[in-house]
Design an enzyme around this catalytic site. Structure first.
Site: not given
Length: 582
Positions: A115, A402, A420, A422, A442, A466-467, A488-489
């Site tokens: 990340r 992403t 990703t 973002e 984020d 993050s998700s 997909g966020g």
């Protein structure tokens, strides 16, 4: 097909992706996406190895590496580098990723957090102005939201631990495509039509747009010699060629010298970047063991929480696509997102009660809050065992720029990686042929909410929450069963959980599980996918107390599942990816 495109196919060694011969129906590349962005996909089958990713050219690059004797990690690197070219709006060297690797020989997993991180000069007020949080539209483009990219270092770390073929060989497919060109896809063209900020960066404007400022037409052959040069530098000098020297200088200068929205990233931030090797989070579900990422992602915890609560229901007896199925799934999502929004952030900076959030007794108590006949409305965060500090509720959403890569090789090794930059096209800053992320959006913009600190506030060196939820699923025997993930966020959590329920409870093949209409709740309205049969559920869900919203839910799920002695693969019909194997 023109002679020029045929020649490019042959030069790149990727004839099967652009110019496929007649072949079995289950192995056909997908048809071009329609205006709605949806194209039906066939279930893919393989006996040896398989790749599922967001573009046929990237999939074929991965197969090329596997056919040459490479393993799943080798193939992942080749796929990712080609995605940087053909799907530049979603991922690339300017961003980061979460990677899970299964080593079949040792029957173990390793997980890597690549990340992005906040610059050393960042403060909690990075996105505050005159005491108020800035608007997303005012920070997304330019340098302010650019975090230190992690992908290049992650790829090198993964190859060093797991790779089989020489590092430089893995760059060859992407270098060939960058130099010789590839056709601009319908999806990329459509996204360019929707975006206005891309025109504000000279390099991006020249690459993506025509002289009159409109996107280059579908099928235009895009060549990216600058990116080819970047790839050659990394192939010869490793990740240090990215994090030190000319490339690092150009990245820092682009960020800090942006005329309207400068950022804080420095060459020292790049030189100091570290990949985190972390312990995968695993929990039982029925007869399976499901493994995902720990913080800084919230996706691993949230998906396991949803499944942990649903495990107290006989989901196999619930009809897929029924109002009850959507109701139960949405209620579990509300509870998981309530916990996510309060408790989860980068665990090096805040106290995340990971064990408590996944404690079976805690999840059983949370499951008791789900009534089979009535929606609960807005869920409250729970008090998981071991929680010490109480943070503010922080429902920060994430944009959907992403991608996900799923690979299994002939030895049974596997990769699940969500990657990703973002927002679609990231910061809209193009450097050395690739786009930089806007990942710092984020973070929670306001470090204090209702007088309490936000767990996901900005801090120097911190990873934004993050998700992303790359998953590996194992049978009770310990054998690998399923590899899956999605872009997909924040909706990633529901997309992945839906696919797991469909495959593991409803015994759908992986393509059917991926194609099943999307639904869920992020502790707000109950969301159902526009243009699907689920729209007919609006009235019965409303009668149960749900506030229903019909929205676009453009997942990009990719998955591979064990089928006998071979594998079956699926790709999301909502995007242009494919699954393909040998």
């Amino acid at each position: 097909m023109s002679i020029t495109v045929r020649r490019l196919c042959l030069i790149a060694g990727l004839w099967a992706a652009l110019c496929p011969p007649l072949q079995a129906q289950t192995d056909r590349p997908a048809q071009p996406e329609t205006a709605s962005g949806r194209s039906e996909k066939q279930l893919a089958h393989a006996q040896r190895h398989m790749v599922a990713a967001a573009h046929p050219l990237a999939v074929n690059a991965g197969l090329q590496i596997l056919d040459a004797g490479g393993n799943a990690v080798d193939a992942m690197i080749a796929v990712q580098l080609v995605l940087n070219l053909v799907e530049p709006h979603a991922s690339g060297l300017g961003g980061g990723a979460f990677l899970m690797v299964y080593d079949a020989g040792n029957r173990n997993m390793r997980a890597y957090d690549g990340r992005e991180t906040a610059p050393a000069a960042a403060t909690a007020e990075l996105f505050m102005r005159e005491g108020r949080a800035m608007q997303f539209r005012d920070v997304v483009a330019g340098g302010r939201a650019v975090g230190t990219p992690g992908l290049a270092r992650l790829l090198e770390r993964a190859h060093r631990h797991h790779g089989k073929l020489p590092w430089a060989q893995l760059f060859e497919p992407a270098i060939a495509l960058a130099e010789n060109g590839f056709p601009l896809s319908p999806r990329l063209h459509e996204l360019l039509q929707r975006d206005r900020a891309i025109a504000n960066d000279a390099a991006a404007r020249d690459y993506f747009l025509t002289a009159d400022g409109t996107p280059k037409p579908v099928g235009t052959i895009l060549r990216n010699p600058e990116f080819a040069s970047t790839l050659r530098a990394l192939a010869g000098g490793g990740a240090d060629a990215f994090y030190r020297g000319d490339i690092a200088r150009d990245i820092a200068n682009a960020v800090r010298r942006h005329p309207l929205n400068p950022g804080l990233l420095t060459e020292a931030d790049l030189a100091g970047y570290q990949v985190r090797e972390v312990e995968p989070l695993c929990a039982p579900y029925r007869v399976f063991r499901i493994c995902g990422m720990p913080p800084s992602s919230s996706g691993g915890i949230a998906v396991l929480q949803m499944l942990g609560m649903l495990s107290h229901r006989d989901m196999a007896s619930v009809t897929p696509g029924s109002a009850l199925a959507v109701h139960l799934f949405a209620e579990a999502g509300r509870l998981a997102f309530a916990d996510r929004n309060r408790w989860v952030a980068d665990d090096r900076f805040v106290d995340v009660p990971v064990r408590g959030l996944l404690d079976p007794a805690y999840l059983a108590a949370r499951a008791q809050l789900i009534r089979p006949e009535r929606a609960m409305g807005r869920a409250e965060a729970g008090a998981p065992p071991g929680a010490r500090l109480v943070y503010a509720d922080d429902p920060v959403d994430e944009a959907a720029g992403t991608s996900h890569i799923a690979i299994v090789d002939g030895d049974g090794n596997a990769v699940s990686m969500t990657t990703t930059i973002e927002n679609s096209f990231g910061s809209r800053l193009m450097v050395r042929g690739f786009l930089l992320n806007n990942q710092l959006t984020d973070f929670n913009f306001n470090p204090l909410e209702t007088g309490r600190p936000a767990a996901n506030a900005v801090a120097p060196g911190k990873r934004p929450r993050s998700s992303m939820a790359p998953k590996l699923v194992f049978r009770s025997s310990g054998d690998l069963h399923l590899v899956v993930g999605s872009p997909g966020g924040s909706q990633i959590i529901n997309y992945v959980a839906k696919t797991l329920v469909a495959a593991l409870d409803w015994n759908m093949d992986i393509q059917a599980a991926i194609a099943l209409p999307n639904t869920g709740s992020r502790n707000g309205p109950t969301e159902i996918e526009r243009g699907t049969a689920y729209e007919t559920l609006t009235a019965p869900l409303g009668a149960m107390g749900h506030e229903v919203q019909v929205i676009d839910m453009t997942s990009g799920l990719h998955g591979i599942m064990r089928a006998g002695k071979g594998w079956q693969g699926g790709a999301d019909p909502r995007r242009e990816g494919i699954a393909k194997g040998r």
